[in-house]
Write an enzyme that holds these catalytic residues in place. Structure first.
Site, PDB file in Angstrom:
ATOM      1  N   MET A 144      -3.656  36.914 -21.990  1.00 13.76           N
ATOM      2  CA  MET A 144      -4.611  36.700 -23.080  1.00 13.76           C
ATOM      3  C   MET A 144      -4.905  35.206 -23.186  1.00 13.76           C
ATOM      4  SD  MET A 144      -3.095  39.284 -26.008  1.00 13.76           S
ATOM      5  CE  MET A 144      -1.371  38.857 -25.690  1.00 13.76           C
TER       6      MET A 144
ATOM      7  N   CYS B   8     -11.912  40.453 -18.078  1.00  6.01           N
ATOM      8  CA  CYS B   8     -12.253  39.688 -19.276  1.00  6.01           C
ATOM      9  C   CYS B   8     -13.693  39.965 -19.705  1.00  6.01           C
ATOM     10  CB  CYS B   8     -12.080  38.194 -19.022  1.00  6.01           C
ATOM     11  SG  CYS B   8     -12.481  37.182 -20.470  1.00  6.01           S
TER      12      CYS B   8
END
Length: 343
Positions: free
Chosen positions: A39, A122
């Site tokens: 992340m 992403c």
């Protein structure tokens, strides 16, 4: 499926549940199959080590753009810092040019990484504008060239993190996964959403099961795994080789310990007390300050503090005051005082 399908017998040993067994990825052994999702802005060195201390078997670095012009930037140096990290170390790279992706893979191996992870999942606009991340799923020929380039560039396992597809109704994960296996990808992690979904709605696991049934490399299920029971359920629904947890670990890195305990005993651990949280938060803050230094450490810590204190009485007012602290010493003190008052 019965209502009791997620309950594991209390007599089960830790090694009985498949998710608590070691996993082989390209010849490297992952201690267990509970993984931390990469992340941006979250899974830095201190957070990865913290999650591993709570029982995560594996953690992937923040995404590093495959552009040599960016390698020396301060942010990139932090993202590629693997000091004192439990092996095997995995560096995630992202890019849309095969030559640059190959170069980035070699660079990270030289930098200490033992596994290269390619980001094709992403959904962020700034990443997709570069035709990287999940935007790549629109061009399967380019996907193939990128996978081949990265695998051929390094003598190390290369893994792939991706989504179901770019748009709903055009999910192409089955073709992408088969091509990944053909390229020599060592494992594939799949978020159960398309890029169009971003993080809205619910993750879909049926296609992850289809992928698992169609290829022979490890398949890692990702998306909406926020509890021990959900980890068990996703395992049952997909037959996956591992589960990957992202947003749910923000502010509760002990989630991996909770999942491991449930899978081992069939029982839920009690939620940590404020005293427990205080000890974890203050330790995490000190790690962040030591890692980033005074200015960045104070600012990067803010989001973690906000996550940790969500749900504690008067936390909204506390967070507004905490955001105003400009020094690590001042920030540390107000956090300690606030949590001490709620012990």
């Amino acid at each position: 499926m019965s209502n009791n399908s997620s309950v594991v017998s209390p007599s089960s040993s830790a090694t009985d549940h498949p998710l608590l067994q070691p996993l082989n990825i390209g010849g490297l052994t992952i201690e267990n199959r509970l993984m931390v999702a990469p992340m941006a802005g979250v899974t830095d060195n201190p957070f990865r080590r913290l999650c591993k201390s709570f029982g995560a078997g594996h953690a992937v670095s923040e995404m590093i753009i495959a552009d040599t012009a960016l390698y020396a930037r301060k942010k990139s140096l932090y993202r590629a810092n693997f000091d004192n990290e439990i092996a095997p170390i995995s560096a995630q790279i992202a890019g849309a040019e095969p030559d640059k992706l190959a170069e980035a893979a070699r660079y990270q191996i030289d930098n200490g990484a033992q596994i290269i992870d390619i980001n094709m999942g992403c959904p962020a606009k700034k990443v997709c504008r570069r035709l990287a991340g999940s935007a790549l799923l629109q061009d399967e020929d380019l996907v193939a060239r990128l996978l081949d380039a990265a695998v051929n560039a390094v003598d190390a396992p290369v893994t792939l993190k991706t989504r179901l597809g770019f748009e709903n109704g055009r999910e192409n994960i089955l073709r992408v996964a088969k091509r990944a296996e053909q390229a020599g990808i060592a494992a594939i992690a799949i978020h159960g959403r398309t890029r169009e979904d971003m993080y809205t709605g619910e993750a879909r696991y049926e296609l992850i099961r289809d992928v698992k049934e169609s290829i022979g490399i490890p398949v890692i299920a990702n998306g909406d795994i926020d509890s021990a029971q959900k980890a068990q359920r996703v395992y049952e629904l997909t037959g996956c080789d591992a589960v990957m947890i992202g947003r749910a670990a923000q502010g509760q890195p002990w989630l991996f310990r909770d999942i491991g305990h449930f899978l081992q005993t069939g029982e839920n651990l009690e939620a940590p007390s404020v005293s427990d949280i205080k000890e974890i938060v203050l330790g995490h803050l000190q790690e962040l300050y030591d890692f980033y230094g005074e200015y960045s450490g104070c600012r990067i810590a803010r989001k973690h503090i906000a996550w940790y204190t969500t749900g504690i009485p008067n936390s909204n007012a506390f967070r507004q005051a905490m955001y105003g602290e400009e020094s690590t010493a001042g920030q540390f003190q107000v956090v300690e005082d606030f949590l001490h008052a709620h012990e």
